[in-house]
Design an enzyme around this catalytic site. Structure first.
Site, PDB file in Angstrom:
ATOM      1  N   LYS A 119       0.835  -1.219   0.000  1.00  0.00           N
ATOM      2  CA  LYS A 119       0.000   0.000   0.000  1.00  0.00           C
ATOM      3  C   LYS A 119       0.863   1.261   0.000  1.00  0.00           C
ATOM      4  O   LYS A 119       0.625   2.176  -0.783  1.00  0.00           O
ATOM      5  CB  LYS A 119      -0.902   0.067   1.246  1.00  0.00           C
ATOM      6  CG  LYS A 119      -1.944  -0.999   1.337  1.00  0.00           C
ATOM      7  CD  LYS A 119      -2.918  -0.699   2.462  1.00  0.00           C
ATOM      8  CE  LYS A 119      -2.307  -0.555   3.837  1.00  0.00           C
ATOM      9  NZ  LYS A 119      -1.764  -1.769   4.436  1.00  0.00           N
ATOM     10  N   ARG A 160      11.562  -5.510   3.686  1.00  0.00           N
ATOM     11  CA  ARG A 160      11.425  -4.085   4.025  1.00  0.00           C
ATOM     12  C   ARG A 160      12.358  -3.726   5.182  1.00  0.00           C
ATOM     13  O   ARG A 160      13.045  -2.706   5.138  1.00  0.00           O
ATOM     14  CB  ARG A 160       9.965  -3.795   4.401  1.00  0.00           C
ATOM     15  CG  ARG A 160       9.740  -2.364   4.846  1.00  0.00           C
ATOM     16  CD  ARG A 160       8.288  -1.992   4.827  1.00  0.00           C
ATOM     17  NE  ARG A 160       7.568  -2.447   6.014  1.00  0.00           N
ATOM     18  CZ  ARG A 160       6.231  -2.489   6.096  1.00  0.00           C
ATOM     19  NH1 ARG A 160       5.505  -2.147   5.067  1.00  0.00           N
ATOM     20  NH2 ARG A 160       5.647  -2.872   7.204  1.00  0.00           N
ATOM     21  N   ARG A 185      -0.776  -8.233  13.793  1.00  0.00           N
ATOM     22  CA  ARG A 185      -1.316  -7.209  12.871  1.00  0.00           C
ATOM     23  C   ARG A 185      -2.144  -7.882  11.779  1.00  0.00           C
ATOM     24  O   ARG A 185      -3.178  -7.370  11.354  1.00  0.00           O
ATOM     25  CB  ARG A 185      -0.166  -6.400  12.252  1.00  0.00           C
ATOM     26  CG  ARG A 185       0.414  -5.382  13.239  1.00  0.00           C
ATOM     27  CD  ARG A 185       1.775  -4.889  12.827  1.00  0.00           C
ATOM     28  NE  ARG A 185       1.762  -4.150  11.588  1.00  0.00           N
ATOM     29  CZ  ARG A 185       2.829  -3.988  10.822  1.00  0.00           C
ATOM     30  NH1 ARG A 185       3.984  -4.512  11.161  1.00  0.00           N
ATOM     31  NH2 ARG A 185       2.745  -3.295   9.723  1.00  0.00           N
TER      32      ARG A 185
END
Ligand code: AMP
Length: 296
Positions: A13, A127, A150
């Site tokens: 996103k 990441r 999460r």
């Protein structure tokens, strides 16, 4: 343009939002980023959110709705925005609907990036490695344990939004497992199909269309020129308008005469043109031959 990017952590996103910002000149409103800034600055909101975020839970709806409402009012959001990480629950989506209605703003699209859950952990690991390489501070919630939490909160609290927006005919789902630029292209195609962006924002296709446009213009003017002699002949042959008093028969006769005269004039012009061309040909033809022969 106002859009929502929906997807689990690690679905891309943030990356897509940044690319959309560059392309359309709109702002990215990421509640995660805003909350992290609030935590770093030690504001009351930050103090409230810190522990929740570190554990992978969700910050209370009223907190994030308040942040977003204020942010949408900022001048840089006037041109449009991408909501990244908001809404995350159905009550947040309902609150967003309300506040957009109050501000007389319309939501153009909700883009869901669908990804394979098994790929998410390795994406987040990548990441983290990239952030470390760039010397950036790594997020406290980017650990395998917190990521699992999460993901669980995404499934139970955020996934119902897929149904919420699909019922409202706002949802477009894109395969988030494709390469980054392929996802960007798919998002752009969706936005075009929805009418959320003008076709001209597609820089490449606009550049490709330019020569075609030029050619079409040229062809049009050539057609016009080709039509000109006949038009001129028609004009020249046109007799004065028949008097209004004249009856139907007189009008018919006049029309017939015009037709005949036009036919004659066009024939004459064509004949003249052919004659001229033949003359020109006979003039230039032998001369050239003679010259060539003389050279030899
Ligand atoms: P993100 O950067 O979008 O992954 O968000 C990081 C963390 O910020 C989340 O795990 C939540 O704790 C919190 N957060 C971000 N956006 C929201 C939201 N819309 N509602 C509740 N909590 C949020």
């Amino acid at each position: 343009m106002r859009i929502i990017l929906l997807g689990p952590p690690g679905s891309g996103k943030g990356t897509q939002a940044q690319l959309l910002v560059q392309r359309y000149g709109i702002v990215q409103l990421s509640t995660g980023e805003m909350l992290r800034a609030a935590v770093a600055a030690g504001t009351p909101v930050g103090l409230k959110a810190k522990e929740i975020m570190a554990g992978g839970g969700l910050v209370p709806d009223e907190v994030v709705v308040g942040i977003i409402s204020d942010r949408i009012d900022q001048p840089d959001a006037k041109n449009g925005f991408i909501l990244d990480g908001f809404p995350r629950t159905v009550p947040q989506a309902e609150a967003l609907d309300d506040l957009l209605r109050h501000k007389h703003l319309k939501l153009d699209a909700v883009i869901e990036l669908r990804v394979n859950e098994s790929a998410l952990l390795s994406r987040v690991e990548t990441r983290v490695a990239q952030m470390r390489e760039r010397g950036e501070e790594v997020r406290v919630d980017d650990t395998p344990e917190v990521l699992t939490r999460r993901l669980a909160s995404y499934r139970s609290q955020t996934e119902p939004l897929i149904h919420y927006y699909s019922e409202r005919r706002k949802l477009s789902t894109i395969d988030g497992m494709m390469a980054i630029d392929e996802v960007t292209r798919a998002v752009h195609r969706q936005l075009l199909a929805l009418g959320a962006v003008e076709p001209k924002t597609h820089a490449r296709s606009a550049a490709q269309a330019a020569p075609a446009k030029k050619a079409a213009k040229k062809a049009k003017s050539a057609k016009k020129t080709a039509r000109k002699p006949a038009k001129a002949a028609k004009k020249a042959a046109k007799p004065a308008k028949p008097a209004k008093k004249a009856g139907k028969g007189a009008k018919k006769a006049a029309k017939k005469t015009v037709k005949k005269t036009v036919k004659k004039a066009v024939k004459k012009t064509a004949k003249k043109a052919v004659k001229k061309a033949v003359k020109k040909g006979s003039k230039t033809g032998p001369k050239k031959v003679t010259k060539k022969r003389a050279k030899r």
